[in-house]
Every structure is written in C-alpha cells, then in structure tokens.
Design a protein around this motif. Structure first.
Motif, short mmCIF file in Angstrom:
data_model
loop_
_atom_site.label_atom_id
_atom_site.label_comp_id
_atom_site.label_asym_id
_atom_site.label_seq_id
_atom_site.Cartn_x
_atom_site.Cartn_y
_atom_site.Cartn_z
N UNK A 177 17.79 -2.10 -2.20
CA UNK A 177 17.40 -3.17 -1.28
C UNK A 177 16.47 -4.14 -2.01
N UNK A 178 16.35 -5.33 -1.44
CA UNK A 178 15.30 -6.27 -1.80
C UNK A 178 14.22 -6.15 -0.74
N UNK A 179 12.97 -6.07 -1.16
CA UNK A 179 11.88 -5.95 -0.21
C UNK A 179 10.56 -6.26 -0.88
N UNK A 180 9.47 -5.91 -0.19
CA UNK A 180 8.16 -6.17 -0.79
C UNK A 180 7.19 -5.05 -0.49
N UNK A 181 6.31 -4.84 -1.46
CA UNK A 181 5.21 -3.89 -1.33
C UNK A 181 3.97 -4.64 -0.87
N UNK A 182 3.44 -4.21 0.26
CA UNK A 182 2.24 -4.83 0.83
C UNK A 182 0.99 -4.26 0.15
N UNK A 183 0.19 -5.17 -0.41
CA UNK A 183 -1.00 -4.74 -1.15
C UNK A 183 -2.12 -4.31 -0.20
N UNK A 184 -2.77 -3.20 -0.50
CA UNK A 184 -3.95 -2.79 0.26
C UNK A 184 -5.20 -3.41 -0.34
N UNK A 185 -6.32 -3.08 0.24
CA UNK A 185 -7.61 -3.45 -0.35
C UNK A 185 -8.45 -2.19 -0.47
N UNK A 186 -8.87 -1.84 -1.71
CA UNK A 186 -8.56 -2.51 -2.96
C UNK A 186 -7.15 -2.15 -3.47
N UNK A 187 -6.65 -2.99 -4.40
CA UNK A 187 -5.29 -2.81 -4.90
C UNK A 187 -5.11 -1.50 -5.66
N UNK A 188 -6.19 -0.96 -6.22
CA UNK A 188 -6.09 0.26 -7.02
C UNK A 188 -5.89 1.52 -6.16
N UNK A 189 -5.97 1.36 -4.83
CA UNK A 189 -5.65 2.49 -3.96
C UNK A 189 -4.12 2.54 -3.81
N UNK A 190 -3.47 3.03 -4.84
CA UNK A 190 -2.01 2.92 -4.92
C UNK A 190 -1.30 3.68 -3.82
N UNK A 191 -1.91 4.71 -3.29
CA UNK A 191 -1.28 5.48 -2.20
C UNK A 191 -1.17 4.65 -0.92
N UNK A 192 -1.91 3.54 -0.84
CA UNK A 192 -1.92 2.73 0.39
C UNK A 192 -0.96 1.54 0.34
N UNK A 193 -0.25 1.36 -0.76
CA UNK A 193 0.75 0.30 -0.81
C UNK A 193 1.92 0.67 0.11
N UNK A 194 2.45 -0.32 0.87
CA UNK A 194 3.51 -0.07 1.85
C UNK A 194 4.75 -0.87 1.49
N UNK A 195 5.91 -0.24 1.58
CA UNK A 195 7.20 -0.86 1.25
C UNK A 195 7.86 -1.40 2.52
N UNK A 196 8.32 -2.68 2.45
CA UNK A 196 9.01 -3.34 3.55
C UNK A 196 10.38 -3.83 3.06
#
Length: 410
Positions: A177-196
């Motif tokens: 698929x084409x989609x986007x990963x939503x950045x958390x704050x802070x960006x280095x909390x990689x477990x909090x990135x979300x895929x849409x």
C-alpha cells in the motif's frame, strides 16, 4: 466524458518521433563516487552540511549497507567522495535524507524489501565533526513498519501539521500500500509512530510531494507499475485537522494499464505548469502535459526510446547543450551490450511535433542504471548526471554510485 475523450485520442496518437539510428558521439566521462560494496540502488540528494552543495545517500541492496556521501566541491568531484556507512541492514531498496527529530543533524531513513520487510531510522550524530564517523551513527527499526510489506520508497513530508516530519511510504507485492507514518512527539519514540494506509498498490516506484490543486497543502504524486491500477496519479490531501481522516481522492495523470517506472515533474514546454515525465516499459517516455492548474486535465504524448537501449527506468529534464530548450535524459535496465543504459534526447522543432534525436551518454557502460540526478558537479555551469548502477562488472557487483561529466560543450 469530454476530458476522457480528449485523453483517449491523445493516448492513441504518437506526437513525437525518436530517431532510431545509432548515435555517433563519444560517451561522457564517468567518475566514481563510490564502488566499495555491491548493488547501489538509487540516489537521493540533499545539502546535509549546509555548504551549498548537494550530498547523496544510497542503499546498497546486495551489500547490506546504507551510505552517505558528502560533496567535496568542483575541485575534488572527480575523486571518490568522503563517505560513511550510516547503517547495515538487509535488502535495502531506498534511502532518503531527513532531519527526523529536528535536532539539526540530518538523519537517513531506509526502506527494505526481501525478507527484511522493514524501515529503519539511521540517527545522525549531533556533533557536526562526527558526521563521517560510522560509530557515531545509530540504527533503529521503525516498529510500525515491521513485516507489513516489502518496502520500496519513502518520502519525508509534513502531513498533519502536528509535531515533526511524517513519512510517506509504500511497497510492492502482497499487502502493499501507499500510506503515511504519523510522527509522535518526540520523534525518537519509535514505538509511537502510527501507520495510515491510503491506497493499495502493486509495486510502488515514485513518490513526489506537490500542491497539485493549489489549495495550500501537499498532495502525493506516485507511480504504480504492477497490479490492478497501474499508472501515474496523485492523491489529494484532504487538509488539516479532522478532515485528515477522510479518504485521499485519487486523480489519474496518465499511463493507466502501463508498466510505469520512475516519474519526474518538470515544465517541459515552458508554459508555467509542471508536467509529468515517466519511463514506461518496454522503451518509452510518457510526457504527460498538464493543461491547467486544477491537476485534473492532462494530455499524454509518447516519446519512444531508441531501439539500441535497455528498457525504461528513470527520466529527467535539463538543458544539456545550452540551446535554451529542455532536453531529456533517461536511464535503463537490461542494457547488456550492445545496448545503451543512459542516453539524452534533444528535440528538433516543437516538442509535440518535432523529432527527438538521441545522443550518447554512457555508451555501453553499465547494465542497470537507476534514478537520475542533474547537478553541476564540476562547476562549469552545465548539468552533469548522477546515478547508480547495480549490475555491471565482475560478479555483477555494479559500477556503484557514479556521475557522468557533461561533454556537450567541449
């Protein structure tokens, strides 16, 4: 219906003719930026050290490395460039620069296919003097990407107007698929990135950010080469806030049903509107001419590649010979001798009715070239060609990350 009829008529008409006889010029001189490992797979450009010169990052698929090259300037551009391995990951297909955590040090994001099926963040050191120190870089997987698909390409882009830079990405084959990963704050909390996910795809080739409809937000232009919905198209950003959860409407540009490869946006006819240039297999360049500012009306034109070339891969546009008109450069794969892997085309007469004349660029040098970057590397005021070559040489190790010196003005 009227627009569909216009597009159908244009698709059935070849309005530009490529000269098919073998050109007689000499190849442009080739200079090696790096050939230290195997399978250089594309180049992405950015000025990461703020010296006014474009630097390069490349993923080496067979070598399992992601590397960065700092542009040394015109005086040393013909030598191998200062370089660093920023991470070692398997099956890397793409690497791109982005300051993901906003600390001023430019990081790299890699996309991996094969069995790896993950994306990785390669964190750059904060100390500027350690940028070329491999030990100062740190690699971490992006958890939301793990085993989701075979990742092929990534585009850093602010999508939702919140927090930091987001990541648009996509892949190929099963579940792609084409989609986007939503950045958390802070960006280095990689477990909090979300895929849409936004749109299913068969084999993503290109992602480009442009405000296609002039509404002030960035849309996504892409090419999909395989599956049920191939072609070049763009996804309309629904806007910021709650509307961001709405579907991104898809608008066709051209090449439906074709195996389209890399695309480039360029105003070929100089009418103030960016057109779309796409390589299409087996040997064709699609010039998808933009007709208005809505992004909904396009007129396709076909520019055949010469028969003595490999199959279509990437395309770009610049004035190589200094005559004031844009020329085209294209790269190929499957270019085993006597086929050419890189050529440039000049147009005699109007773009829509003239003759596209082929000129030697790489000659019989290389088999599988990739993305084409156009930068004046030797400081003579004329665009040179940067690319990577994945398959030539002993044991198919490839020519590496290379550039060809523009010889039109000698």
């Amino acid at each position: 219906m009227i627009l569909r009829s216009i597009l159908l008529v244009a698709c059935l008409t070849v309005v530009a003719r490529a000269a098919l006889s073998g050109p007689s010029e000499n190849p442009w001189p080739r200079h090696v930026i790096d050939d230290s490992t195997r399978g250089a797979d594309g180049i992405r450009l950015a000025d990461v050290n703020h010296d006014g010169l474009l630097d390069i990052t490349t993923g080496w698929e067979e070598g399992g490395a992601v590397r960065v090259y700092l542009n040394p300037g015109p005086a040393k551009a013909k030598e191998k460039w200062p370089a660093v391995t920023v991470g070692r990951v398997g099956d890397v297909e793409d690497a791109v620069f982005v300051d993901l955590d906003g600390d001023g040090a430019v990081d790299v994001v890699s996309s991996c296919e094969g069995k790896t099926r993950s994306m990785f963040i390669h964190w750059a050191p904060n100390e500027r003097e350690r940028y070329l120190d491999e030990k100062a870089w740190r690699t971490e997987p992006l958890p939301a990407s793990a085993q989701v698909m075979r990742w092929m390409f990534c585009l850093p882009l602010q999508i939702d107007g919140k927090r930091g830079i987001d990541l648009v990405a996509g892949g190929k084959d099963k579940d792609a698929a084409i989609g986007w990963f939503e950045a958390p704050a802070p960006a280095r909390r990689l477990a909090d990135w979300r895929w849409h996910p936004l749109r299913a795809c068969g084999w993503l080739m290109s992602l480009v950010a442009r405000d296609m409809d002039g509404d002030g937000d960035m849309d996504i232009v892409f090419t999909d080469r395989k599956g049920a919905s191939t072609g070049a198209a763009w996804l309309e950003n629904p806007g910021l806030g709650e509307v961001q959860t709405k579907p991104w409407r898809e608008h066709a540009i051209g090449g439906a049903g074709r195996e389209v490869m890399f695309l480039e946006l360029a105003d070929l006819d100089r009418d103030g509107l960016e057109d779309v240039l796409v390589g299409a297999k087996p040997r064709e360049i699609l010039w998808l001419c933009r007709l208005d500012r809505s992004g909904l009306a396009w007129e396709p034109h076909s520019i055949p590649q010469p028969r003595n070339t490999g199959t279509a891969k990437a395309v770009n546009a610049a004035d190589f010979d200094g005559d004031g008109k844009p020329d085209l450069v294209f790269s190929c794969e499957g270019a085993k001798p006597p086929l050419h892997g890189l050529m440039w085309l000049s147009c005699e007469g109007p773009f829509t009715t003239g003759t596209w004349v082929p000129h030697v660029l790489s000659g019989l040098d290389g088999i599988k070239h990739d993305l084409v970057g156009l930068v004046d590397l030797n400081g003579d005021g004329h665009p040179d060609v940067i690319t990577s070559e994945e398959s030539a040489g002993e044991n198919h190790t490839g020519l590496g990350v290379i550039w060809y010196e523009n010889s039109c003005h000698r």
